[in-house]
Design an enzyme around this catalytic site. Structure first.
Site, PDB file in Angstrom:
ATOM      1  N   GLY A   1       0.853  -1.187   0.000  1.00 46.28           N
ATOM      2  CA  GLY A   1       0.000   0.000   0.000  1.00 46.28           C
ATOM      3  C   GLY A   1       0.890   1.239   0.000  1.00 46.28           C
ATOM      4  O   GLY A   1       1.618   1.454  -0.955  1.00 46.28           O
TER       5      GLY A   1
ATOM      6  N   SER B   1       6.943  -4.109  -1.607  1.00 47.23           N
ATOM      7  CA  SER B   1       6.526  -2.761  -1.946  1.00 47.23           C
ATOM      8  C   SER B   1       6.527  -1.908  -0.666  1.00 47.23           C
ATOM      9  O   SER B   1       7.546  -1.834   0.009  1.00 47.23           O
ATOM     10  CB  SER B   1       5.162  -2.800  -2.646  1.00 47.23           C
ATOM     11  OG  SER B   1       4.854  -1.582  -3.254  1.00 47.23           O
ATOM     12  N   TRP B   2       5.395  -1.269  -0.312  1.00 48.65           N
ATOM     13  CA  TRP B   2       5.337  -0.571   0.962  1.00 48.65           C
ATOM     14  C   TRP B   2       5.583  -1.551   2.116  1.00 48.65           C
ATOM     15  O   TRP B   2       6.152  -1.180   3.145  1.00 48.65           O
ATOM     16  CB  TRP B   2       3.984   0.122   1.140  1.00 48.65           C
ATOM     17  CG  TRP B   2       3.677   0.456   2.577  1.00 48.65           C
ATOM     18  CD1 TRP B   2       2.786  -0.171   3.401  1.00 48.65           C
ATOM     19  CD2 TRP B   2       4.290   1.490   3.376  1.00 48.65           C
ATOM     20  NE1 TRP B   2       2.806   0.397   4.657  1.00 48.65           N
ATOM     21  CE2 TRP B   2       3.713   1.418   4.660  1.00 48.65           C
ATOM     22  CE3 TRP B   2       5.257   2.462   3.119  1.00 48.65           C
ATOM     23  CZ2 TRP B   2       4.082   2.280   5.692  1.00 48.65           C
ATOM     24  CZ3 TRP B   2       5.628   3.322   4.146  1.00 48.65           C
ATOM     25  CH2 TRP B   2       5.042   3.232   5.418  1.00 48.65           C
TER      26      TRP B   2
ATOM     27  N   ASP C   1       9.962  -3.827 -13.131  1.00 49.95           N
ATOM     28  CA  ASP C   1       9.032  -3.255 -12.153  1.00 49.95           C
ATOM     29  C   ASP C   1       8.888  -1.762 -12.445  1.00 49.95           C
ATOM     30  O   ASP C   1       9.831  -0.990 -12.268  1.00 49.95           O
ATOM     31  CB  ASP C   1       9.581  -3.479 -10.740  1.00 49.95           C
ATOM     32  CG  ASP C   1       8.595  -3.108  -9.641  1.00 49.95           C
ATOM     33  OD1 ASP C   1       7.735  -2.244  -9.876  1.00 49.95           O
ATOM     34  OD2 ASP C   1       8.714  -3.670  -8.536  1.00 49.95           O
TER      35      ASP C   1
ATOM     36  N   HIS D   1       5.997  -5.876 -10.885  1.00 51.41           N
ATOM     37  CA  HIS D   1       5.909  -5.532  -9.465  1.00 51.41           C
ATOM     38  C   HIS D   1       5.086  -6.517  -8.643  1.00 51.41           C
ATOM     39  O   HIS D   1       5.370  -6.727  -7.464  1.00 51.41           O
ATOM     40  CB  HIS D   1       5.296  -4.136  -9.325  1.00 51.41           C
ATOM     41  CG  HIS D   1       5.230  -3.628  -7.931  1.00 51.41           C
ATOM     42  ND1 HIS D   1       6.344  -3.240  -7.218  1.00 51.41           N
ATOM     43  CD2 HIS D   1       4.161  -3.446  -7.082  1.00 51.41           C
ATOM     44  CE1 HIS D   1       5.993  -2.837  -6.012  1.00 51.41           C
ATOM     45  NE2 HIS D   1       4.671  -2.946  -5.899  1.00 51.41           N
TER      46      HIS D   1
END
Length: 331
Positions: free
Chosen positions: A52, A119-120, A273, A302
């Site tokens: 996120g 990711s986050w 990505d 990604h």
């Protein structure tokens, strides 16, 4: 199902499993966080950190771990998924999330655990490890995002738009020309200072821009994101980005890598990505030195669901489990 049978079925993941424990954990500030456990209750503990900001955990995330070996802990971060209040940005910062992870660890009686995030989720995993370097036994990171301005400039300043011009034009079109020099701020005004129906319209555009670029196989057609989910996801993500991840300086993670260079780290990165380009993974690997292994997956973007990404993550997790020599604990 044994490993050979599973792999012959065409999937790198372990079969679906159900949690043996689900709870709502009161973490204070009016927030309750959803937590679940699955796999082996006495196994190697690993916490899964979703992306996120604003996403949520999913059943697929359980399947990267051999359920006979791992005790898998998933949770929805504040404002996300099944956590309540939904979509709330009140008392919702990186440091609240780090504290929540510690609350979960202590509540479950875990001394040290592996941390798995993409990711986050990779960002938060790194910040957690820097803050609590004695509690992270191993790091599994995918699609590295270091919460640096250059990364935000790439994705919201036109860099990625050079590769996806049609989708970029749609993302920009909702904002007047004079505000397009700072799209994060322009969207922030509309996601937070407009009627709910307008918030939802801009939230769908924000989420659609990101979703369009998630997979290397994407043709940019994502469909219409669910309005309620898009509003929660977009408001939370924008809230974190406009506040630069609530870090005190740009490059904070890399400036503090000396605190975690002792932690064995696996980095799995898609070569193509478009959301979190490979430069960040390379910078992290170099900064971590000999404790980090970087796997650059040749034809992958990604998404966690990319076949090459999923396969490499499972192999990496299995390798660590084997190295633990069946002790079912982190020394």
């Amino acid at each position: 199902m044994d490993r050979n049978t599973q792999q012959s079925s065409g999937s790198a993941l372990y079969p679906p499993i159900d949690p043996f424990d689900q709870r709502m954990l009161d973490v204070g500030d009016g927030h309750k966080v959803y937590v679940e456990q699955c796999g082996n209750p006495h196994g190697l503990p690993v916490v899964v950190v979703h992306g996120g900001p604003g996403g949520g955990c999913s059943p697929m995330m359980r399947r990267f771990f051999d359920p006979a070996i791992w005790r898998v802990i998933l949770f929805d971060q504040r404002g996300c998924g099944r956590s309540r209040p939904y979509a709330s940005v009140r008392d919702n910062t990186t440091w609240h999330l780090v504290a929540d992870m510690e609350h979960i660890r202590e509540t479950l009686g875990i001394d040290r655990w592996a941390v798995f995030g993409g990711s986050w989720g990779a960002t938060l995993s790194l910040i957690y490890a820097v803050t609590h370097p004695d509690r992270a036994a191993h790091l599994f990171l995918r699609g590295v995002f270091l919460m640096e301005q250059r990364e935000l400039d790439w994705f919201y300043g036109g860099g990625a738009g050079q590769f996806w011009p049609e989708q970029w034009d749609r993302f920009c079109a909702l904002v007047p020309q004079q505000e397009r020099d700072d799209l994060i701020a322009a969207y922030h005004r509309r996601l937070f200072d407009s009627p709910v129906h307008e918030q939802t319209r801009f939230a769908r555009a924000w989420a659609a821009w990101e979703n369009a670029l998630a997979s290397v196989r994407s043709q940019g057609q994502t469909g219409e994101p669910n309005g309620e989910y898009a509003r929660a996801f977009s408001r939370l993500e924008n809230h974190y980005f406009i506040n630069h991840g609530f870090l005190e300086q740009d490059g904070w993670i890399r400036a503090n890598l000396d605190r975690i260079r002792h932690i064995p780290t696996v980095i799995v990165q898609g070569r193509y990505d478009m959301i979190c380009p490979p430069r960040s993974a390379q910078l992290l690997a170099h900064g971590m030195g000999s404790s980090a292994v970087l796997h650059m997956v040749p034809f992958a973007g990604h998404a966690l669901s990319e076949p090459g990404i999923a396969s490499q993550l499972v192999k990496s997790v299995d390798r660590v489990a084997t190295a633990q020599d069946g002790l079912l604990r982190f020394e």
